[in-house]
Design a protein around this motif. Sequence first.
Motif, PDB file in Angstrom:
ATOM      1  N   ILE A  33      27.724 -26.354 -34.891  1.00 41.56           N
ATOM      2  CA  ILE A  33      28.443 -25.489 -35.827  1.00 41.56           C
ATOM      3  C   ILE A  33      28.630 -26.254 -37.131  1.00 41.56           C
ATOM      4  O   ILE A  33      29.160 -27.362 -37.149  1.00 41.56           O
ATOM      5  N   ASP A  75      30.244 -19.902 -39.834  1.00 41.27           N
ATOM      6  CA  ASP A  75      31.109 -18.745 -40.069  1.00 41.27           C
ATOM      7  C   ASP A  75      30.656 -18.030 -41.338  1.00 41.27           C
ATOM      8  O   ASP A  75      31.156 -18.280 -42.433  1.00 41.27           O
ATOM      9  N   PHE A 119      29.071 -16.308 -36.881  1.00 33.87           N
ATOM     10  CA  PHE A 119      30.245 -15.937 -36.084  1.00 33.87           C
ATOM     11  C   PHE A 119      30.921 -14.711 -36.692  1.00 33.87           C
ATOM     12  O   PHE A 119      32.044 -14.772 -37.210  1.00 33.87           O
ATOM     13  N   ARG A 133      45.128 -12.914 -39.677  1.00 32.88           N
ATOM     14  CA  ARG A 133      43.722 -12.603 -39.435  1.00 32.88           C
ATOM     15  C   ARG A 133      43.403 -11.117 -39.519  1.00 32.88           C
ATOM     16  O   ARG A 133      42.253 -10.737 -39.290  1.00 32.88           O
ATOM     17  N   LYS A 170      33.596 -11.158 -31.923  1.00 33.88           N
ATOM     18  CA  LYS A 170      34.748 -11.998 -31.616  1.00 33.88           C
ATOM     19  C   LYS A 170      36.026 -11.268 -31.980  1.00 33.88           C
ATOM     20  O   LYS A 170      35.969 -10.329 -32.774  1.00 33.88           O
ATOM     21  N   HIS A 171      37.184 -11.631 -31.431  1.00 33.07           N
ATOM     22  CA  HIS A 171      37.432 -12.650 -30.414  1.00 33.07           C
ATOM     23  C   HIS A 171      37.835 -11.898 -29.173  1.00 33.07           C
ATOM     24  O   HIS A 171      38.829 -11.169 -29.217  1.00 33.07           O
ATOM     25  N   MET A 214      32.324 -14.190 -28.558  1.00 34.91           N
ATOM     26  CA  MET A 214      33.206 -15.363 -28.552  1.00 34.91           C
ATOM     27  C   MET A 214      34.508 -15.011 -27.841  1.00 34.91           C
ATOM     28  O   MET A 214      35.139 -14.003 -28.163  1.00 34.91           O
ATOM     29  N   PHE A 217      41.393 -17.305 -28.222  1.00 34.60           N
ATOM     30  CA  PHE A 217      42.306 -18.398 -27.885  1.00 34.60           C
ATOM     31  C   PHE A 217      43.414 -17.957 -26.926  1.00 34.60           C
ATOM     32  O   PHE A 217      43.876 -18.734 -26.110  1.00 34.60           O
ATOM     33  N   ASP A 249      35.963 -20.141 -28.234  1.00 43.85           N
ATOM     34  CA  ASP A 249      36.374 -20.478 -29.603  1.00 43.85           C
ATOM     35  C   ASP A 249      36.641 -21.989 -29.677  1.00 43.85           C
ATOM     36  O   ASP A 249      36.710 -22.688 -28.675  1.00 43.85           O
ATOM     37  N   TRP A 250      36.814 -22.443 -30.901  1.00 42.52           N
ATOM     38  CA  TRP A 250      36.913 -23.884 -31.194  1.00 42.52           C
ATOM     39  C   TRP A 250      37.953 -24.577 -30.294  1.00 42.52           C
ATOM     40  O   TRP A 250      39.136 -24.281 -30.375  1.00 42.52           O
ATOM     41  N   MET A 281      32.444 -24.501 -27.515  1.00 40.87           N
ATOM     42  CA  MET A 281      32.493 -24.899 -28.923  1.00 40.87           C
ATOM     43  C   MET A 281      33.458 -26.074 -29.120  1.00 40.87           C
ATOM     44  O   MET A 281      34.659 -25.923 -28.919  1.00 40.87           O
ATOM     45  N   TRP A 387      37.901 -17.496 -45.506  1.00 39.64           N
ATOM     46  CA  TRP A 387      36.572 -17.732 -44.902  1.00 39.64           C
ATOM     47  C   TRP A 387      35.453 -17.571 -45.917  1.00 39.64           C
ATOM     48  O   TRP A 387      34.644 -16.655 -45.848  1.00 39.64           O
ATOM     49  N   GLU A 445      42.979 -17.422 -40.824  1.00 41.11           N
ATOM     50  CA  GLU A 445      43.403 -18.109 -39.600  1.00 41.11           C
ATOM     51  C   GLU A 445      44.615 -19.003 -39.828  1.00 41.11           C
ATOM     52  O   GLU A 445      44.689 -19.730 -40.809  1.00 41.11           O
TER      53      GLU A 445
HETATM   54  C1  NOJ Z   1      38.077 -20.621 -34.960  1.00 40.54           C
HETATM   55  C2  NOJ Z   1      38.087 -19.160 -35.266  1.00 40.54           C
HETATM   56  O1  NOJ Z   1      39.027 -18.521 -34.446  1.00 40.54           O
HETATM   57  C3  NOJ Z   1      36.738 -18.477 -35.132  1.00 40.54           C
HETATM   58  O2  NOJ Z   1      36.843 -17.185 -35.661  1.00 40.54           O
HETATM   59  C4  NOJ Z   1      35.663 -19.258 -35.814  1.00 40.54           C
HETATM   60  O3  NOJ Z   1      34.433 -18.609 -35.698  1.00 40.54           O
HETATM   61  C5  NOJ Z   1      35.616 -20.643 -35.192  1.00 40.54           C
HETATM   62  N1  NOJ Z   1      36.897 -21.312 -35.383  1.00 40.54           N
HETATM   63  C6  NOJ Z   1      34.536 -21.507 -35.794  1.00 40.54           C
HETATM   64  O4  NOJ Z   1      34.890 -21.913 -37.050  1.00 40.54           O
END
Ligand code: NOJ
Length: 686
Positions: A33, A75, A119, A133, A170-171, A214, A217, A249-250, A281, A387, A445
Amino acid sequence: MTLAEKAGQLNQAANEGDASVEDLRAGKVGSIICSSSAYAGNERQDRVRAQAINKLQEIAVKESRLGIPLLIARDVIHGHRTVGPIPLGQAASWSTEDIKRGSEVASREAFADGIRWAFTPMMDVSRDPRWGRVAEGFGEDPFLAGRLAKAVIEGIQGDDLTQNLAACAKHFVGYGAAEGGRDYNTAEITPYTLRNIYLPPFKEAVAAGVRTVMSCFNEVGGVPATANRRLLTEILKDEWGFRGFVITDWDAVGELILHGVAEDRAHAAELAINAGADMDMATGALVAHLEKLVAEGRVCMETIDTAVMKVLQLKADLGLFENPYTDTALADKVQFTPEGKQTVLELAQKSLVLLKNNGVLPIKPTAKNIGLFGSLIEATDVLNGTWCLDGLAEDVITVKAGFEAAIGKDQVLFPSTLNDESLNQARYCDVAVAVVGEHPQRSGEANSVAYIDLPPGQLEWLQGLKRIGVPIVVVVLSGRPLAIQWLEDNADAILFAFHPGVMGGQAIADVLFGTVNPSGKLPITFPRVTGQIPTYYNRKLTGRPLDPYGAGVSRYVDEKDSPLYPFGFGLSYSSYDYSGLGIDRKDDGYEVVCTVANTSKVDGEEIVQLYIRDRVASLARPIRELKGFERVAIAAEGRRQVRFHLSREEFGFYGADEKWVVEEGAFDIWVGPNSIEGLHGTLELV
Ligand code: NOJ
């Protein structure tokens, strides 16, 4: 493949360090990534250019034992170099065509930098504008979110995956239900709401062929999504037949320890992969522990093989085995082109929502003494929004630049500070345009807010302006709905622009001066005050109904029940008249038609919306549910017939047993300009 090499394919490392040359050579990295910004100031960073990515690919392909190319992810959220409106703004366009075209531009541009996996789209339904978000999603309605997500997926993935990027839905799932709007927070979702509100856009994305998903969290029902077998395997893969793979996710695998469901990283890896997560990830837990987990019988080889096959399949479909490299001359040819800018401009124009206009807009091009006020008039980041990894500040058309291009410098006074001095200057203006709103760092975020009001100082200045008595036009830039009751009561016109992207200043000027007729409609309800949240339109019927949007009883002793602006609301310089609602039974459902007349002297585009209500069902149903929309161009004084088809299935819902059920009986139908108005009819579903 050895087990270690298989584990490597399930490992996504970050290019800011953890993807070491040794790991690439050892086959320990399947994907990378690229998450850092492309620019330091205006300096393009080498790390995310095709040359740098080609070097990484070369190591993977030529120096690792199996020579498997890397899957490079980024992203790419609302454009790459040519930044478009934030997704919430794009959603306000309700234009699947423009959104698809915008995503095609993003795909083309990112491809040229060696990126093969975006993403996006983010399709989290959210009913809480405090959640930062909301900026990244398509608002509060599952039907709209599903349609727009499909458009993004089609645009990103294109017809030929070898020339495009894989998309990522996502998510998954329920992230937007974070309690209190606090990011990463617990989401309490009943199975009924999960099935009918949060899951549908993802189901639509799977049907549209999205290649990856994805996991989110948060936890759902006590089980973090990343370790949730019910969600990832039973629903997504088994029930819906999703054939792509799931990326966590991360560091979400690592966070299973913080959630208190895993003892350590090995345990976290075990839970995640057994639940149906395929790629990890940025935790590195799968690559570190899978060999041991298999040896101990905690993860079976078949699970790993299935996951690895899916990753390899995507790499094959992207054409990476044939050619892992990117032509380094491509970026200059395809990035920030006149065509790309035009596409993004049109998307921005359609995303602007006119919330109020007492006739002051459009400003006549012959007008003298126009004042343009506010620190945001020259800001660039506030147009690009959250973003925005690859947008360049110098590319941005600011609001000031948009004004200068539209009417020149001579008639406009440009004060960029909202203070006493600029108030004094405003006295001599025939019209004052104030650009206010939120900095992009207040949304996105981890950027939730407890107050959704205008940032301090802006309202006070506008109140000063009101005392002067100059006509006030307010342009609001924001990543979320704001509580702007005072503006509704006191401004002469309000244009809500979200963060409109690199062409935003031009789009705003086009609308304010009338070259473009505004046509956007809200994809999310605007509350009057923070305390009213949630105010989503598709709430369930209750035993003591509100007097919806009327002046009657309110359940609050200190505020109205009704929102400030309902879902689907937006004005235009045209006026539209709806008539002739017809509901006809067809073999497989119903046809709903109505005529929309443009009763004004300006050409316009109207977003016609279709809603239903199930009058009596086995479970309490929403007071209205969006089931169709059409953006139609209607010439001045012209009319258009708009036709919707509703299949019998579309009257159904997920019932108490989580199964789709179509219940016969009476339904209300509305066709109208937003979620509270429209022509009304009924039908008897048989
Ligand atoms: C966390 C974010 O929640 C997600 O949307 C993003 O794609 C990933 N980080 C990668 O940066």
